[in-house]
Design a protein around this motif. Structure first.
Motif, PDB file in Angstrom:
ATOM      1  N   GLU A 110      30.184  46.563  31.456  1.00 44.78           N
ATOM      2  CA  GLU A 110      31.644  46.527  31.501  1.00 44.78           C
ATOM      3  C   GLU A 110      32.135  45.619  32.625  1.00 44.78           C
ATOM      4  O   GLU A 110      33.144  44.919  32.479  1.00 44.78           O
ATOM      5  CB  GLU A 110      32.198  47.948  31.666  1.00 44.78           C
ATOM      6  N   LYS A 111      31.430  45.618  33.748  1.00 44.99           N
ATOM      7  CA  LYS A 111      31.821  44.748  34.858  1.00 44.99           C
ATOM      8  C   LYS A 111      31.662  43.279  34.488  1.00 44.99           C
ATOM      9  O   LYS A 111      32.541  42.453  34.783  1.00 44.99           O
ATOM     10  CB  LYS A 111      30.977  45.082  36.101  1.00 44.99           C
ATOM     11  N   LEU A 112      30.561  42.928  33.837  1.00 41.80           N
ATOM     12  CA  LEU A 112      30.359  41.542  33.415  1.00 41.80           C
ATOM     13  C   LEU A 112      31.466  41.088  32.469  1.00 41.80           C
ATOM     14  O   LEU A 112      31.994  39.978  32.596  1.00 41.80           O
ATOM     15  CB  LEU A 112      28.995  41.390  32.725  1.00 41.80           C
ATOM     16  N   LEU A 113      31.833  41.950  31.538  1.00 41.89           N
ATOM     17  CA  LEU A 113      32.880  41.598  30.579  1.00 41.89           C
ATOM     18  C   LEU A 113      34.242  41.488  31.252  1.00 41.89           C
ATOM     19  O   LEU A 113      35.033  40.596  30.937  1.00 41.89           O
ATOM     20  CB  LEU A 113      32.928  42.630  29.448  1.00 41.89           C
ATOM     21  N   SER A 114      34.532  42.407  32.175  1.00 40.19           N
ATOM     22  CA  SER A 114      35.829  42.361  32.864  1.00 40.19           C
ATOM     23  C   SER A 114      35.959  41.112  33.733  1.00 40.19           C
ATOM     24  O   SER A 114      37.056  40.601  33.931  1.00 40.19           O
ATOM     25  CB  SER A 114      36.024  43.616  33.723  1.00 40.19           C
ATOM     26  N   GLU A 115      34.825  40.609  34.236  1.00 42.30           N
ATOM     27  CA  GLU A 115      34.843  39.381  35.027  1.00 42.30           C
ATOM     28  C   GLU A 115      34.964  38.142  34.145  1.00 42.30           C
ATOM     29  O   GLU A 115      35.261  37.052  34.628  1.00 42.30           O
ATOM     30  CB  GLU A 115      33.572  39.275  35.876  1.00 42.30           C
TER      31      GLU A 115
END
Length: 884
Positions: free
Chosen positions: A451-456
């Protein structure tokens, strides 16, 4: 009568003469402004600019979207930050290409490049206006900008510039966007904004600027020296990006914009154009790059994860600090260490390796351009098929070479060994375990990382099949990672995800010997340092060409809506339905863009002969039959097949001879001709089966239809007679071959019947509607198509014999497959089955899955077993494959 003194008369005459002189010097017009760029008239300056600009690489395909745009309306190029370099480059490049080129600079002056005569005229015009009004003449208020644009000239504006902003904010100068909005409202002709960007470095913008960034400017906003260094040192890395034109008339017609007054419409327009430019740059550089420690801090201090860890610690009766230590360890085990230096090193090494082992990379450039454009809308999820360890290296290499950010790649933990593990992490790989079963905290940390990779805004890559295909065909989709991505999108991590199905194919795969070992039941050798050292031997061989194809991106948000769920949050059943549907849609998409190579066709023809001997004449007869079907279906062929198919097939035959897959029946033959006969090496059949399966997805509907026709046992039949058999085969091999659920069995059958008619296999019955007659040569060709399924039918027959022999629950899954392998070998030796390639561990596993889903688990289900055995024996008899 009023007397005029001689002095006054003299002043009047002087004024009149001066006025006439000014008018004569300025000509018929009095609107000279420094915002107009007439082009560089100096030969020296023109030579310098030409030398500089010609070093910048510009893909002319991007210009297609601008052709004849000025005939439809007014063209305004837009950039993010103020720099005359971009204006001058686009003036030069577009003029050379015969496209609308900018001549009017909105809030940009060109005094230093203006010819002396025009410069003086501009000065005189401004002085004349100042003497009359005591202020300088403005190109906006005078109507000059609007007039010139209406005449057909193109403009150029910048969206962010602090000095201009404060001048507009204090009403000292008109805002160019406001002027354009008011101009648009006065006319029906649309104004088109063309967002553009010249990107001087493909490196991502770093969150914390370096000392060099402070002096030379960042990659986001490079200074003059940084641009000059890029032009001199690495001009090929400079990327010119153009987005689709933005229609101002359509933008102002949006309901939310219509409600605003023109003054308040300016900022939404500016934000919209700036957002397009930002996404344009991110499609090349990727998102702002945070350090690994920054990402860890963001993930581990997330409120939801903190609450989960507290609950997890309480439920497991362990101190919170222990849970946090585990979470940190899991994150270190998983996370990539995206590093630009590693990527540059990779690019250099891979460039050398690929040039040594491959004859060329055939990349779908149009498809790559489409996904690059799509990446401006949402994060990409690259979904390639998985045939080799080289797949992920090739894709990252292609992305890097075409000015796109390398994706973060989901890799198995087995690849995290030293020294490749750290190197792969630097290239964007993150590692996951083969199973998350029982690892609740690990699963949560992994999901939080995704989720962090996608939000970035990072692009991701994963393999829908899970692992590499050992059989050559696509495996059934594994839905675990896809489910996590769906949950992330549903949780609001990102508004949408764009899935990109990708086909990666090889003339010859590096791991063929290892695959043969594993297919026949051998144990997979774990990846380690010794394997890496032994891999040097691959550099001494040539492996033909690599083919990379891209399908249209699939929007997850659109797919959810098309599945009937609208914008509502998915419940558990809906999540499962969407996940499964998307998984098979991706597999079908990859199959649809697969490239058929001459290796796959020749392998199919050799294996599907009624024995281990075949003549060159018979081989070419089969090639023609298969090629006719592929041509009718519109399958994409390898470039060698489109250029010179005869040469390509002969090349493969000689390659198979040199690799001992086949051998000459008469060793005295020095030249291959129609009478030449070949012997197929029995121990090489499984490898040939691998290459045959690379192309089999295009033949499966034809094989089902051929068996259905042969099963009617008559030379006359109707399409309705075939549906039951086709449906049975489709259901039997559901774990072997995916199919498009939107197309019915009847639809597939009718399409195949048209192909068979085109090739003279069947002809319409003149007396009966929807009836067909089989031709004598057609009977022979139908056997060629039906025999493509024989290895799978034999494998499923072996599985049935196992269930016939043992009771339910006698063995676990692992031991069951071992028993079936042993039984298959015995049946092969007794000639109960005749194809060496049917002794496939993968086929056995799929057969067990199929029959157990149908309730067959042991000899307690004897009636069902006998029914299926009888049908499968009948199918095998129709193809009549016999050992010589």
């Amino acid at each position: 009568m009023k007397l005029v003194s001689p002095l006054n008369q003299s002043v009047t005459r002087t004024r009149k003469a001066l006025r006439n002189g000014i008018d004569a010097f300025l000509g018929h017009r009095n609107d000279y402004f420094s915002c107009f760029y007439p082009g560089c008239k100096s030969p020296v300056a023109s030579f310098v600019l030409n030398k500089i600009f010609s070093r910048i690489r510009f893909d002319h395909k991007k210009m297609d979207k601008l052709r004849k745009l000025n005939e439809k309306g007014i063209v305004i190029y837009s950039g993010k930050y103020k720099t005359r370099f971009e204006f001058l480059y686009f003036h030069w490049a577009m003029k050379r290409a015969g496209l609308p080129y900018p001549e009017i600079g909105l809030d940009i002056g060109f005094l230093f490049l203006t010819p002396v005569k025009r410069l003086i005229r501009t000065f005189v015009s401004q002085l004349d206006h100042f003497l009359h009004t005591f202020r300088l003449k403005d190109p906006y208020n005078s109507g000059y900008i609007a007039t010139e644009l209406t005449k057909g000239r193109s403009g150029f504006l910048y969206l962010i510039e602090s000095k201009s902003f404060y001048q507009h904010f204090l009403n000292a100068k008109p805002d160019p966007l406001l002027v354009l909005i008011e101009l648009q409202k006065k006319q029906s002709t649309p104004i088109f904004f063309v967002p553009q960007a010249i990107i001087f470095s493909t490196s991502p913008v770093k969150k914390t600027p370096t000392l060099l960034d402070l002096f030379l400017g960042s990659n986001e906003k490079p200074g003059k020296i940084r641009r000059l260094i890029a032009l001199v040192k690495s001009p090929k890395k400079i990327s010119v990006e153009i987005s689709d034109p933005v229609n101002l008339k359509a933008f102002l017609a949006r309901p939310a914009i219509q409600k605003l007054t023109p003054e308040f419409q300016v900022q939404p327009l500016r934000n919209h154009l700036t957002d397009i430019t930002n996404r344009q740059k991110r499609s090349v550089t990727g998102p702002v790059l945070k350090t690994r420690d920054e990402l860890f801090q963001d993930i581990l201090t997330d409120r939801n994860l903190q609450e989960f860890m507290k609950e997890h610690a309480n439920s497991n009766e362990e101190p919170l600090v222990s849970t946090r230590k585990k979470a940190t360890a899991y994150l270190k085990e998983i996370a990539a260490s995206y590093n630009l230096n590693t990527i540059y090193m990779f690019a250099t090494v891979l460039n050398w390796i690929f040039k040594n082992i491959f004859e060329g990379l055939v990349v779908d450039q149009d498809g790559l351009d489409k996904i690059k454009e799509a990446s401006k809308r949402a994060p990409l999820v690259l979904v390639p098929c998985h045939k080799s360890h080289l797949d992920y290296l090739l894709l990252s290499y292609v992305m890097f070479k075409h000015s796109m950010p390398c994706p973060h790649i989901a890799a198995g933990k087995n690849l995290s060994f030293w020294p490749l593990g750290p190197i792969f992490r630097g290239g964007g790989a993150f590692f996951l375990r083969r199973t998350f079963k029982g690892a609740v905290l690990y699963s949560k940390i992994f999901s939080a990382y995704i989720e962090k990779l996608l939000s970035e805004g990072f692009n991701l890559e994963f393999f829908i099949e899970g692992g590499r295909s050992r059989t050559g065909k696509l495996l059934s989709p594994k839905l675990g990672f896809l489910s996590m991505l769906l949950k992330a999108q549903q949780n609001g991590t990102c508004d949408d995800l764009l899935f990109v199905p990708i086909y990666v194919g090889y003339d010859r795969v590096l791991e063929e010997d290892a695959y043969l070992h594993e297919i026949e039941g051998g144990k997979k050798n774990p990846e380690n340092l010794s394997q890496l050292i032994r891999a040097r031997k691959f550099l001494k061989k040539k492996y033909g060409k690599v083919y990379i194809n891209f399908d249209e991106p699939i929007s997850l948000k659109d797919y959810i809506e098309e599945s009937g769920f609208g914008r509502n949050e998915l419940d558990e059943a809906g999540h499962k339905q969407v996940c499964q549907g998307m998984g098979y849609k991706l597999v079908n998409s990859i199959n649809s863009i697969s490239i058929v190579t001459p290796h796959g066709i020749i392998a199919s023809c050799i294996l599907n002969s009624p024995g281990n001997r075949i003549s060159y004449k018979e081989l070419m007869f089969r090639v023609d039959a298969y090629m006719n079907l592929l041509t009718f279906f519109g399958a994409e062929l390898a470039d060698t097949l489109t250029i010179d198919p005869d040469l390509a097939f002969n090349h493969v035959v000689h390659a198979f001879l040199s690799r001992k897959f086949i051998e000459l029946a008469d060793e005295s033959d020095t030249d291959i001709n129609e009478t030449t006969r070949f012997i197929v090496k029995d121990n090489k059949r499984p490898i040939l089966e691998y290459y045959k399966n690379n192309a089999i997805s295009f033949f499966v509907p034809a094989a089902y239809t051929a068996i259905a026709i042969l099963r009617t046992d008559t030379f006359q039949f109707s399409s309705q007679d075939l549906a039951d058999t086709y449906g049975f085969l489709q259901d039997l091999f559901v774990d072997e071959f995916s199919f498009d659920e939107e197309i019915t069995c009847e639809g597939h059958i009718n399409h195949c019947l048209k192909a068979f008619m085109e090739d003279g296999i069947i002809v319409p019955n003149q007396a009966l509607p929807d009836a067909f007659n089989m031709t004598s040569e057609g009977f022979r060709k139908l056997k060629l198509f039906s025999s493509l399924l024989n290895p799978f039918l034999e494998s499923y027959k072996v599985a049935l014999v196992h269930f016939e022999t043992y009771p339910k629950g006698k063995f676990d899954a692992k031991d069951r497959v071992k028993k079936i392998q042993s039984m298959g070998m015995k049946m092969y030796k007794r000639e109960d089955i005749v194809l060496k390639e049917s002794l496939s561990k993968v086929n056995y596993i799929n057969a067990c899955t199929c029959f157990m889903n149908k309730g067959i688990e042991g000899y307690e289900n004897m009636e069902q077993i006998r029914t299926y055995k009888e049908i499968i024996d009948g199918f095998l008899e129709l193809a009549a494959v016999n050992r010589p």
